[in-house]
Design a protein around this motif. Structure first.
Motif, mmCIF file in Angstrom:
data_model
loop_
_atom_site.group_PDB
_atom_site.id
_atom_site.type_symbol
_atom_site.label_atom_id
_atom_site.label_comp_id
_atom_site.label_asym_id
_atom_site.label_seq_id
_atom_site.Cartn_x
_atom_site.Cartn_y
_atom_site.Cartn_z
ATOM 1 N N GLU A 1 112.076 25.533 63.461
ATOM 2 C CA GLU A 1 112.144 25.305 64.910
ATOM 3 C C GLU A 1 113.253 26.088 65.608
ATOM 4 O O GLU A 1 113.050 26.624 66.705
ATOM 5 C CB GLU A 1 112.308 23.802 65.221
ATOM 6 N N GLU A 2 114.427 26.165 64.970
ATOM 7 C CA GLU A 2 115.544 26.845 65.623
ATOM 8 C C GLU A 2 115.226 28.319 65.904
ATOM 9 O O GLU A 2 115.517 28.841 66.980
ATOM 10 C CB GLU A 2 116.765 26.772 64.708
ATOM 11 N N HIS A 3 114.605 28.947 64.928
ATOM 12 C CA HIS A 3 114.175 30.342 65.071
ATOM 13 C C HIS A 3 113.163 30.476 66.217
ATOM 14 O O HIS A 3 113.273 31.361 67.075
ATOM 15 C CB HIS A 3 113.572 30.796 63.725
ATOM 16 N N ILE A 4 112.203 29.555 66.269
ATOM 17 C CA ILE A 4 111.178 29.601 67.321
ATOM 18 C C ILE A 4 111.820 29.376 68.692
ATOM 19 O O ILE A 4 111.464 30.034 69.677
ATOM 20 C CB ILE A 4 110.059 28.562 67.042
ATOM 21 N N ALA A 5 112.812 28.480 68.747
ATOM 22 C CA ALA A 5 113.507 28.216 70.017
ATOM 23 C C ALA A 5 114.218 29.480 70.507
ATOM 24 O O ALA A 5 114.207 29.792 71.706
ATOM 25 C CB ALA A 5 114.505 27.067 69.839
#
Ligand code: F6R
Length: 361
Positions: free
Chosen positions: A208-212
């Motif tokens: 998720e952090e990467h996608i954010a």
């Protein structure tokens, strides 16, 4: 209760590990490499007599139906297609006795879908429901069906219910396939793939952090293009709808093969492309589309099973069986829409002008 999340949408996206487990639970039959769908109300003889499947729904449920139609064609080899329920109902459709009709709805109360069911019933058709809310109007008025067991969905836009609906269609396709010509070996292969889903969803959520970060990078776009081919196309449509609904960024979805027939004229740095690029037999074709976009200085974010050199960024999704890939491709795209809307400060759970269930015409 948001259980520590800032929005219901975020809560519902992260719940998918458990909700997908729920749609599978108690339904897999290892002895016959098939699934049991208790409420289907369609015996083997009737299932064999089906010559066509027509799936009807609205919005996200229509998109889930498009994937379901492909799964039914692939696994059961029955010609199948999906259509928006309202279009179907207003065009005085030919209602055919050998067609199995399936209405798809999270709420089970969407008026256009319900009216399509009522019209079909009046003309004597066999209609099943793929519905989330137990005892809802569409669940009551259909002859049988599959509950998707996503649990309550509070956010106006649909996420976990979309995923569960697609899994429910995979179950139905497997069931119909095993009554018809799908082999035991293929049945086992699909079941093994289904069992992998919860862990693979957990893996996507850990990214998720990467996608954010990627969402923040693309949030300044005026407009976005979503492309996919065959299995990737409904995922593109759904991702485009989700982005529009909660971020208010204009988005288009096209089959990758249609780019050169017009929309390529839109490609420029201010209109990035999100390309869905599964590792299947269309991989090379999809890569060629990425090249066409790069040649017009378009930015590309790929959602793929491995890094794509032609893309500026890639979100890597775990690989499942080819037929089940659309289930997982949707999840990082939900997160992308979510984080784009968050970066823009939108009211994510209650987007302007929208209601959770559209019970009017
Ligand atoms: C999209 C969305 C709508 C609904 C549509 C159908 O995020 O929420 O497009 O999918 O209104 O609703 P149901 O599935 O309840 O029939």
């Amino acid at each position: 209760d948001m259980g520590g999340h800032d929005t219901y949408m975020h809560k519902e996206i992260t719940e998918q590990v458990d909700s997908v487990d729920r749609v599978l639970r108690g339904r897999i039959d290892d002895r016959f490499s098939t699934v049991h769908l208790g409420g289907l109300n369609l015996d083997a003889r009737e299932a064999r007599a089906v010559r066509r499947v027509k799936i009807l729904g609205c919005g996200t449920s229509y998109h889930a139906g498009l994937i379901g139609a492909q799964m039914i064609e692939e696994l059961a080899r029955i010609p199948a297609d999906a259509e928006p329920a309202s279009e179907f109902r207003y065009r005085n459709p030919v209602v055919d006795p050998h067609t199995l009709y399936i209405a798809v709805s999270q709420s089970g109360e969407t008026y256009d879908a319900l009216a399509a069911v009522q019209e079909l019933k009046r003309k004597g058709a066999r209609v099943l429901g793929v519905v989330n809310v137990v005892g809802s109007a569409i669940a009551r008025e259909t002859d049988g069906g599959v509950y998707v067991h996503a649990g309550p969905e509070v956010c106006v836009v649909s996420t976990k219910c979309f995923t569960n609906t697609v899994v429910a269609f995979a179950l139905l396709a497997l069931h119909l396939g095993r009554i018809r010509d799908l082999s035991v070996a293929d049945g086992k292969r699909i079941i093994a793939g289904l069992r992998k889903l919860p862990e693979q969803i957990a893996e996507i959520l850990r990214d998720e952090e990467h996608i954010a970060k990627l969402a923040a990078e693309y949030a300044n776009a005026k407009s976005m293009m979503f492309i996919g081919r065959v299995r990737g196309y409904p995922a593109a449509l759904e991702a485009s709808l989700k982005l529009k609904e909660i971020s208010y960024i204009h988005a288009e979805a096209y089959p990758a093969s249609e780019l050169k027939h017009g929309p390529l004229a839109l490609i420029e740095p201010a209109m990035p492309t999100v390309a869905i690029v599964p590792d299947d037999d269309l991989l090379e074709k999809n890569r060629a589309a990425l090249e066409e976009i790069k040649a017009r200085s378009g930015r590309i974010l790929a959602v793929a099973h491995r890094e794509q050199e032609k893309a500026d960024h890639t979100i890597v999704v775990p690989k499942n069986e080819d037929e089940l890939d659309p289930i997982l491709m949707g999840i990082p795209l939900q997160l992308l829409a979510y984080h784009t809307a968050l970066a823009l400060g939108r009211d994510i759970d209650k987007p302007r002008n929208l209601a959770k269930s559209v019970t009017v015409e």
